[in-house]
Write a protein that holds these residues in place. Structure first.
Motif, PDB file in Angstrom:
ATOM      1  N   ASP A 133      53.580  22.015 124.652  1.00  7.64           N
ATOM      2  CA  ASP A 133      54.237  21.128 125.615  1.00  7.64           C
ATOM      3  C   ASP A 133      55.143  21.935 126.548  1.00  7.64           C
ATOM      4  O   ASP A 133      55.163  21.719 127.759  1.00  7.64           O
ATOM      5  CB  ASP A 133      55.049  20.066 124.862  1.00  7.64           C
ATOM      6  N   ALA A 134      55.880  22.867 125.965  1.00  4.54           N
ATOM      7  CA  ALA A 134      56.775  23.699 126.775  1.00  4.54           C
ATOM      8  C   ALA A 134      55.972  24.573 127.737  1.00  4.54           C
ATOM      9  O   ALA A 134      56.354  24.747 128.899  1.00  4.54           O
ATOM     10  CB  ALA A 134      57.651  24.564 125.871  1.00  4.54           C
ATOM     11  N   ILE A 135      54.858  25.096 127.259  1.00  2.99           N
ATOM     12  CA  ILE A 135      53.994  25.903 128.135  1.00  2.99           C
ATOM     13  C   ILE A 135      53.500  25.047 129.303  1.00  2.99           C
ATOM     14  O   ILE A 135      53.473  25.485 130.453  1.00  2.99           O
ATOM     15  CB  ILE A 135      52.798  26.483 127.340  1.00  2.99           C
ATOM     16  N   GLY A 136      53.170  23.794 129.017  1.00  4.26           N
ATOM     17  CA  GLY A 136      52.725  22.875 130.072  1.00  4.26           C
ATOM     18  C   GLY A 136      53.802  22.655 131.124  1.00  4.26           C
ATOM     19  O   GLY A 136      53.530  22.688 132.330  1.00  4.26           O
ATOM     20  N   SER A 137      55.026  22.457 130.668  1.00  5.24           N
ATOM     21  CA  SER A 137      56.135  22.254 131.611  1.00  5.24           C
ATOM     22  C   SER A 137      56.357  23.503 132.454  1.00  5.24           C
ATOM     23  O   SER A 137      56.561  23.421 133.672  1.00  5.24           O
ATOM     24  CB  SER A 137      57.428  21.939 130.860  1.00  5.24           C
ATOM     25  N   ALA A 138      56.307  24.656 131.789  1.00  5.40           N
ATOM     26  CA  ALA A 138      56.511  25.919 132.509  1.00  5.40           C
ATOM     27  C   ALA A 138      55.366  26.171 133.491  1.00  5.40           C
ATOM     28  O   ALA A 138      55.570  26.712 134.580  1.00  5.40           O
ATOM     29  CB  ALA A 138      56.628  27.075 131.511  1.00  5.40           C
ATOM     30  N   ALA A 139      54.159  25.749 133.114  1.00  2.72           N
ATOM     31  CA  ALA A 139      53.004  25.926 133.994  1.00  2.72           C
ATOM     32  C   ALA A 139      53.107  25.010 135.220  1.00  2.72           C
ATOM     33  O   ALA A 139      52.805  25.422 136.337  1.00  2.72           O
ATOM     34  CB  ALA A 139      51.712  25.643 133.229  1.00  2.72           C
ATOM     35  N   ALA A 140      53.566  23.770 134.992  1.00  4.73           N
ATOM     36  CA  ALA A 140      53.729  22.836 136.113  1.00  4.73           C
ATOM     37  C   ALA A 140      54.746  23.400 137.110  1.00  4.73           C
ATOM     38  O   ALA A 140      54.571  23.314 138.327  1.00  4.73           O
ATOM     39  CB  ALA A 140      54.173  21.467 135.598  1.00  4.73           C
ATOM     40  N   GLU A 141      55.788  23.994 136.565  1.00  6.98           N
ATOM     41  CA  GLU A 141      56.809  24.623 137.406  1.00  6.98           C
ATOM     42  C   GLU A 141      56.196  25.792 138.191  1.00  6.98           C
ATOM     43  O   GLU A 141      56.505  25.996 139.371  1.00  6.98           O
ATOM     44  CB  GLU A 141      57.964  25.097 136.509  1.00  6.98           C
ATOM     45  N   ALA A 142      55.304  26.527 137.543  1.00  5.50           N
ATOM     46  CA  ALA A 142      54.653  27.668 138.204  1.00  5.50           C
ATOM     47  C   ALA A 142      53.729  27.188 139.331  1.00  5.50           C
ATOM     48  O   ALA A 142      53.621  27.847 140.364  1.00  5.50           O
ATOM     49  CB  ALA A 142      53.865  28.490 137.184  1.00  5.50           C
ATOM     50  N   VAL A 143      53.096  26.036 139.131  1.00  2.72           N
ATOM     51  CA  VAL A 143      52.242  25.485 140.200  1.00  2.72           C
ATOM     52  C   VAL A 143      53.115  25.113 141.403  1.00  2.72           C
ATOM     53  O   VAL A 143      52.770  25.390 142.551  1.00  2.72           O
ATOM     54  CB  VAL A 143      51.448  24.242 139.711  1.00  2.72           C
ATOM     55  N   ALA A 144      54.268  24.506 141.113  1.00  2.00           N
ATOM     56  CA  ALA A 144      55.189  24.139 142.190  1.00  2.00           C
ATOM     57  C   ALA A 144      55.662  25.384 142.938  1.00  2.00           C
ATOM     58  O   ALA A 144      55.743  25.397 144.168  1.00  2.00           O
ATOM     59  CB  ALA A 144      56.386  23.376 141.621  1.00  2.00           C
ATOM     60  N   ARG A 145      55.923  26.426 142.176  1.00  2.00           N
ATOM     61  CA  ARG A 145      56.370  27.672 142.807  1.00  2.00           C
ATOM     62  C   ARG A 145      55.259  28.253 143.696  1.00  2.00           C
ATOM     63  O   ARG A 145      55.516  28.731 144.799  1.00  2.00           O
ATOM     64  CB  ARG A 145      56.760  28.665 141.700  1.00  2.00           C
ATOM     65  N   TYR A 146      54.025  28.179 143.191  1.00  5.95           N
ATOM     66  CA  TYR A 146      52.880  28.676 143.968  1.00  5.95           C
ATOM     67  C   TYR A 146      52.756  27.898 145.277  1.00  5.95           C
ATOM     68  O   TYR A 146      52.632  28.481 146.354  1.00  5.95           O
ATOM     69  CB  TYR A 146      51.595  28.534 143.138  1.00  5.95           C
ATOM     70  N   ALA A 147      52.809  26.569 145.177  1.00  7.16           N
ATOM     71  CA  ALA A 147      52.682  25.726 146.377  1.00  7.16           C
ATOM     72  C   ALA A 147      53.834  26.014 147.340  1.00  7.16           C
ATOM     73  O   ALA A 147      53.644  26.121 148.554  1.00  7.16           O
ATOM     74  CB  ALA A 147      52.673  24.257 145.971  1.00  7.16           C
ATOM     75  N   ASN A 148      55.022  26.172 146.776  1.00 12.52           N
ATOM     76  CA  ASN A 148      56.211  26.467 147.578  1.00 12.52           C
ATOM     77  C   ASN A 148      56.019  27.783 148.346  1.00 12.52           C
ATOM     78  O   ASN A 148      56.334  27.891 149.537  1.00 12.52           O
ATOM     79  CB  ASN A 148      57.431  26.561 146.638  1.00 12.52           C
ATOM     80  N   ASP A 149      55.463  28.779 147.647  1.00 11.82           N
ATOM     81  CA  ASP A 149      55.217  30.079 148.288  1.00 11.82           C
ATOM     82  C   ASP A 149      54.250  29.946 149.461  1.00 11.82           C
ATOM     83  O   ASP A 149      54.413  30.581 150.497  1.00 11.82           O
ATOM     84  CB  ASP A 149      54.663  31.085 147.263  1.00 11.82           C
ATOM     85  N   ARG A 150      53.209  29.101 149.272  1.00 12.87           N
ATOM     86  CA  ARG A 150      52.227  28.919 150.363  1.00 12.87           C
ATOM     87  C   ARG A 150      52.895  28.242 151.558  1.00 12.87           C
ATOM     88  O   ARG A 150      52.646  28.585 152.700  1.00 12.87           O
ATOM     89  CB  ARG A 150      51.031  28.075 149.895  1.00 12.87           C
ATOM     90  N   ILE A 151      53.749  27.270 151.273  1.00 12.80           N
ATOM     91  CA  ILE A 151      54.475  26.585 152.348  1.00 12.80           C
ATOM     92  C   ILE A 151      55.367  27.593 153.083  1.00 12.80           C
ATOM     93  O   ILE A 151      55.424  27.623 154.313  1.00 12.80           O
ATOM     94  CB  ILE A 151      55.328  25.419 151.786  1.00 12.80           C
ATOM     95  N   ASP A 152      56.013  28.444 152.306  1.00 17.06           N
ATOM     96  CA  ASP A 152      56.884  29.475 152.894  1.00 17.06           C
ATOM     97  C   ASP A 152      56.086  30.394 153.827  1.00 17.06           C
ATOM     98  O   ASP A 152      56.543  30.752 154.909  1.00 17.06           O
ATOM     99  CB  ASP A 152      57.525  30.330 151.796  1.00 17.06           C
ATOM    100  N   GLU A 153      54.878  30.760 153.383  1.00 13.09           N
ATOM    101  CA  GLU A 153      54.043  31.673 154.189  1.00 13.09           C
ATOM    102  C   GLU A 153      53.661  31.035 155.526  1.00 13.09           C
ATOM    103  O   GLU A 153      53.742  31.678 156.571  1.00 13.09           O
ATOM    104  CB  GLU A 153      52.755  32.008 153.418  1.00 13.09           C
TER     105      GLU A 153
END
Lengths: 213, 219
Positions: free
Chosen positions: B113-133
């Motif tokens: 469950d914790a890995i899932g939460s951390a992964a969801a956060e990583a997806v958000a970070r990835y999307a955020n990075d693309r928006i930044d680019e």
């Protein structure tokens, strides 16, 4: 005997489920006093695990492993406990679940695990549990506590509705209510007339055991 | 503006987030072992990380719009350009957690469950990075993330965000209580401008004065 109690305690602290199960079986084989082995051996162990967690010594999976080891031992000893005077309903029955509309599950499961590890009988209703289901189950099981988890500000009012329904059914005097979940607090518990708030699984055990404050 | 869907990318569960979720109560991470149980913990963690690879399907959908397009919300009204985004790891991981929980393997359930939460956060970070680019290519900057339910952005506004972002296209829906399904999903907004405003958000907890906020991510 003293050595046996120490081993039982240590097996829980070490989170060694095989060992704790083995020690529980040995307790029965040797005809040792079950209540004493539980109270002065295994329970001492899980209490220490809880203390270490509270003090930041253990991390979450270690707490779970300790609880698992405790559950293994209790599964062996519980049938024997039934025939011991004072062994039945020693601590009470807790009906637990996440309130309707809220599908968060894992925190509530942890609380249920720690309560069971500490010897409580636990009925886990799962997540998205209707208000009426809490009340009906508590009445049916003769529960001492209802523990209600809510992880969203939008679902917290459901905790209040459980209390209102208990009152409406004239059951409030028989069942205590505990609330928990990230947006909950002592203030919220007091505002809705709950008997207590627990911020984590160890606090929930302390609350039900009346060790708060 | 047309929604942009991001998919087919890989993420690593955010290690800081994982450490926070499984860490010690005093805020320390999952570093040095304290008990003999540690062998089991690292084994459970390794096994769950391995298993999670097949259970995580990262997807995100983003819509860039004027802040005023988020109807019923005052938070973004004056902002000319805001990226609204919904991210998810899909339903498989939490379905597996439910099975593990039901079968009494709480350790595996908690860790996964914790890995899932951390992964969801990583997806958000990835999307955020693309928006930044994309913003940087236009000579613009982005604010830090704000998410409904964090800081002073009411979780009820999740509905308005979902009206704006067709998140159903990546399989994310909302319950009547504004809860995202799958649970391991993150919604957020960032302001895009030459000089973006500071939105209260998970990444700006440090600057937030709501010290008793239950979702505060820092001590």
């Amino acid at each position: 005997m003293k050595e046996h109690l120490g081993s039982c305690r240590q097996a829980i602290i070490d989170g060694d489920a095989e060992k704790s199960e083995e020690l529980a079986k040995l307790t029965l084989e040797k005809g040792m006093p079950v209540l004493e082995v539980i109270d002065r051996g295994f329970v001492e162990g899980i209490r220490e695990v809880g203390r270490l967690w509270e003090e930041g010594e253990l991390f979450l999976p270690e707490l779970v492993i300790g609880a698992d080891a405790m559950k293994k031992a209790m599964a062996v000893l519980r049938p024997a406990l039934e025939s011991v005077e004072g062994g039945q309903d020693r601590l009470g029955h807790v009906v637990i679940g996440t309130i309707e509309g809220d599908i968060h599950d894992i925190g509530k499961t942890l609380v249920a695990t720690m309560l069971a590890a500490n010897g409580f009988e636990v009925t886990d209703l799962g997540a998205d549990v209707p208000v009426a289901k809490f009340v009906e189950t508590a009445a049916e099981k003769g529960a001492d506590w209802i523990a209600i988890s809510a992880l969203l500000t939008t679902t917290m009012p459901g905790q209040k509705r459980v209390i209102e329904r208990l009152e409406a059914k004239s059951l409030r005097g028989d069942v205590k209510v505990m609330v928990g979940g990230a947006p909950c607090s002592e203030e919220w518990a007091s505002e809705i007339g709950a008997d207590g708030y627990a911020g984590d699984a160890v606090a929930a055990v302390a609350l039900v055991k009346g060790q708060t404050g | 503006m047309e929604p942009v869907i991001l998919e087919g990318f890989d993420i690593e569960p955010d290690s800081d987030e994982l450490s926070r979720l499984l860490g010690r109560k005093n805020g320390e991470g999952i570093g040095a072992p304290a008990a003999a149980a540690v062998g089991k913990v690292s084994k459970a963690l390794d096994a769950a990380l391995e298993e999670s690879k097949d259970l995580i399907v990262p997807k995100a959908i983003c819509v860039t719009a004027a802040g005023a397009d988020l109807h019923g919300s005052e938070m973004f009204t004056d902002l000319e350009k805001v990226a609204f985004c919904v991210c998810t790891i899909g339903p498989a991981l939490e379905e597996r957690v439910t099975v593990l929980s039901r079968d009494g393997d709480i350790l595996a359930a908690v860790v996964l469950d914790a890995i899932g939460s951390a992964a969801a956060e990583a997806v958000a970070r990835y999307a955020n990075d693309r928006i930044d680019e994309v913003a940087a290519a236009e000579g613009l900057k982005t604010s830090c993330r704000a998410s409904p339910g964090y800081g002073d952005w009411d979780v009820k506004e999740q509905k308005a965000l979902f009206t704006l972002v067709p998140a159903g296209r990546i399989g994310v829906t909302l319950t009547a209580n504004s809860m995202m399904v799958p649970r391991k999903s993150v919604s957020f907004a960032v302001h895009i401008a030459e000089d973006p405003v500071r939105l209260r958000s998970e990444s700006s907890c440090r600057n937030c004065d709501m010290e008793t906020c239950p979702y505060r991510l820092i001590e």
